[in-house]
Design a protein around this motif. Structure first.
Motif, PDB file in Angstrom:
ATOM      1  N   PRO A  28       5.894  -3.121   2.748  1.00 30.11           N
ATOM      2  CA  PRO A  28       6.887  -2.413   1.927  1.00 30.11           C
ATOM      3  C   PRO A  28       6.721  -0.893   1.982  1.00 30.11           C
ATOM      4  O   PRO A  28       7.708  -0.153   1.862  1.00 30.11           O
ATOM      5  N   ILE A  29       5.498  -0.417   2.168  1.00 31.95           N
ATOM      6  CA  ILE A  29       5.258   1.020   2.317  1.00 31.95           C
ATOM      7  C   ILE A  29       5.922   1.521   3.595  1.00 31.95           C
ATOM      8  O   ILE A  29       6.643   2.516   3.600  1.00 31.95           O
ATOM      9  N   SER A  30       5.681   0.800   4.683  1.00 34.34           N
ATOM     10  CA  SER A  30       6.243   1.174   5.975  1.00 34.34           C
ATOM     11  C   SER A  30       7.763   1.116   5.954  1.00 34.34           C
ATOM     12  O   SER A  30       8.441   2.008   6.484  1.00 34.34           O
ATOM     13  N   THR A  31       8.310   0.076   5.352  1.00 34.88           N
ATOM     14  CA  THR A  31       9.765  -0.069   5.291  1.00 34.88           C
ATOM     15  C   THR A  31      10.401   1.097   4.554  1.00 34.88           C
ATOM     16  O   THR A  31      11.417   1.658   4.994  1.00 34.88           O
TER      17      THR A  31
ATOM     18  N   THR B   2       2.371  14.413   0.832  1.00 37.96           N
ATOM     19  CA  THR B   2       2.261  13.712  -0.448  1.00 37.96           C
ATOM     20  C   THR B   2       3.533  13.879  -1.278  1.00 37.96           C
ATOM     21  O   THR B   2       3.920  12.961  -2.005  1.00 37.96           O
ATOM     22  N   GLY B   3       4.181  15.027  -1.146  1.00 34.13           N
ATOM     23  CA  GLY B   3       5.454  15.191  -1.844  1.00 34.13           C
ATOM     24  C   GLY B   3       6.491  14.199  -1.348  1.00 34.13           C
ATOM     25  O   GLY B   3       7.214  13.576  -2.140  1.00 34.13           O
ATOM     26  N   ALA B   4       6.555  14.034  -0.028  1.00 33.75           N
ATOM     27  CA  ALA B   4       7.502  13.073   0.544  1.00 33.75           C
ATOM     28  C   ALA B   4       7.133  11.643   0.161  1.00 33.75           C
ATOM     29  O   ALA B   4       8.006  10.843  -0.204  1.00 33.75           O
TER      30      ALA B   4
ATOM     31  N   LEU C 116      -0.336  -2.140  -4.122  1.00 31.12           N
ATOM     32  CA  LEU C 116      -0.192  -2.274  -2.671  1.00 31.12           C
ATOM     33  C   LEU C 116      -0.669  -1.008  -1.969  1.00 31.12           C
ATOM     34  O   LEU C 116      -1.302  -1.074  -0.900  1.00 31.12           O
ATOM     35  N   ILE C 117      -0.372   0.149  -2.564  1.00 32.47           N
ATOM     36  CA  ILE C 117      -0.848   1.398  -1.986  1.00 32.47           C
ATOM     37  C   ILE C 117      -2.368   1.461  -2.058  1.00 32.47           C
ATOM     38  O   ILE C 117      -3.038   1.810  -1.075  1.00 32.47           O
ATOM     39  N   ASP C 118      -2.922   1.090  -3.207  1.00 29.67           N
ATOM     40  CA  ASP C 118      -4.383   1.146  -3.370  1.00 29.67           C
ATOM     41  C   ASP C 118      -5.096   0.217  -2.395  1.00 29.67           C
ATOM     42  O   ASP C 118      -6.130   0.581  -1.818  1.00 29.67           O
TER      43      ASP C 118
ATOM     44  N   VAL D 100       9.398   8.810  -1.650  1.00 31.23           N
ATOM     45  CA  VAL D 100       9.780   7.634  -0.866  1.00 31.23           C
ATOM     46  C   VAL D 100       9.172   6.346  -1.424  1.00 31.23           C
ATOM     47  O   VAL D 100       9.800   5.283  -1.377  1.00 31.23           O
ATOM     48  N   LEU D 101       7.952   6.434  -1.945  1.00 32.28           N
ATOM     49  CA  LEU D 101       7.248   5.233  -2.397  1.00 32.28           C
ATOM     50  C   LEU D 101       7.330   5.026  -3.910  1.00 32.28           C
ATOM     51  O   LEU D 101       6.542   4.274  -4.476  1.00 32.28           O
ATOM     52  N   ALA D 102       8.284   5.663  -4.545  1.00 34.67           N
ATOM     53  CA  ALA D 102       8.383   5.586  -6.003  1.00 34.67           C
ATOM     54  C   ALA D 102       8.550   4.157  -6.510  1.00 34.67           C
ATOM     55  O   ALA D 102       8.089   3.816  -7.607  1.00 34.67           O
TER      56      ALA D 102
END
Length: 284
Positions: free
Chosen positions: A263-266, A97-99, A111-113, A103-105
């Protein structure tokens, strides 16, 4: 001609990088070290095998498949004297979760939800019979927070696919080292794969000789026509074993999941090393 990719494989390409951050991010390394698991491989074997409990090496050799037994035995069960499975699991989630937070800031929270919602629905529909790592991870208590939930769902799904892939390899009559030799004949350098899986030069060369004898490989180490055919067949079997859960989704939902995950994966893939042994194709 555009390659037709099975939906189960296309989705794996998207969610695998989310899980993979736990193997390569500085946040993961720091969390494992804080838990007492200093050294990369203590964190790897401790974190990934922890859902099974404080096990000896033997079941992990079986489940992880393409690691040399002696590599697993150097870590297990010694690591359980440094951290309990629960401590290793806590470190694994904290590091992931820290990473992901870093990364996803810039990724939109909606999109995450939506990814979490659809991925968790997939996890709820999984049949984990015959899939030990998937079952152990799926049995974990639900995490809290969108990033922890995202990581947990992708982890269960990738271990589910991985368990099915191991079954396909076994059905093709390949052992762990032989599977890696075939992979290197396709698209990966031996120098990248062999040190990360612990096989000796003698073991690797013997596996290569067996594959030549069985007509998977040519004497120069390249895949034969038969070898390519059989590799395509085992990848198709892996896709089939991973596909059942997605049949419960409408095609529009699968498209929506892919769009939300992209976009999360990228972002996650951009944070991974350019060369890894985890099996993903090169980013386009």
């Amino acid at each position: 001609m555009t390659q037709v990719v099975h939906p189960a494989r296309a989705l794996w390409w998207l969610f695998e990088p989310v899980h993979a951050l736990t193997y390569f991010s500085p946040e993961a390394r720091a969390a494992y070290e804080a838990a007492g698991l200093r050294g990369y491989w203590r964190g790897y074997f401790g974190g990934r095998s922890a859902p099974l409990g404080a096990v000896e090496a033997a079941p992990v050799v079986a489940a992880f498949f393409n690691f040399a037994p002696q590599m697993v035995e150097r870590a297990l069960p010694e690591i359980w004297g440094r951290a309990t499975p629960e401590q290793a699991l806590q470190a694994r989630v904290e590091g992931a979760t820290g990473a992901l937070g870093r990364v996803l800031a810039e990724v939109k929270p909606n999109l995450i939800d939506r990814s979490v919602e659809l991925l968790e629905r997939a996890v709820e529909g999984l049949d984990c019979a015959g899939r030990v790592l998937a079952a152990a991870n799926a049995a974990r208590p639900a995490e809290e927070g969108r990033l922890a939930r995202l990581w947990q769902a992708t982890t269960v799904l990738r271990e589910h696919r991985g368990d099915g892939h191991v079954a396909a390899l076994v059905a093709e009559g390949l052992d762990g080292c032989e599977a890696l030799v075939v992979r290197c004949a396709l698209d990966t350098r031996r120098e990248t794969m062999q040190p990360h899986r612990g096989w000796t030069d003698a073991e690797w060369d013997e596996a290569t000789a067996r594959l030549v004898e069985r007509r998977w490989l040519n004497p120069d180490g390249s895949l034969t026509t038969e070898g390519r055919r059989r590799h395509v067949a085992l990848e198709a079997a892996t896709d089939l074993a991973a596909s059942r859960v997605w049949t419960h989704f409408h095609r529009t939902e699968l498209d929506e999941l892919a769009d939300a995950l992209r976009p999360i994966s990228t972002a996650c893939r951009a944070d991974l090393p350019p060369t890894t042994p985890i099996g993903l194709p090169n980013a386009s």
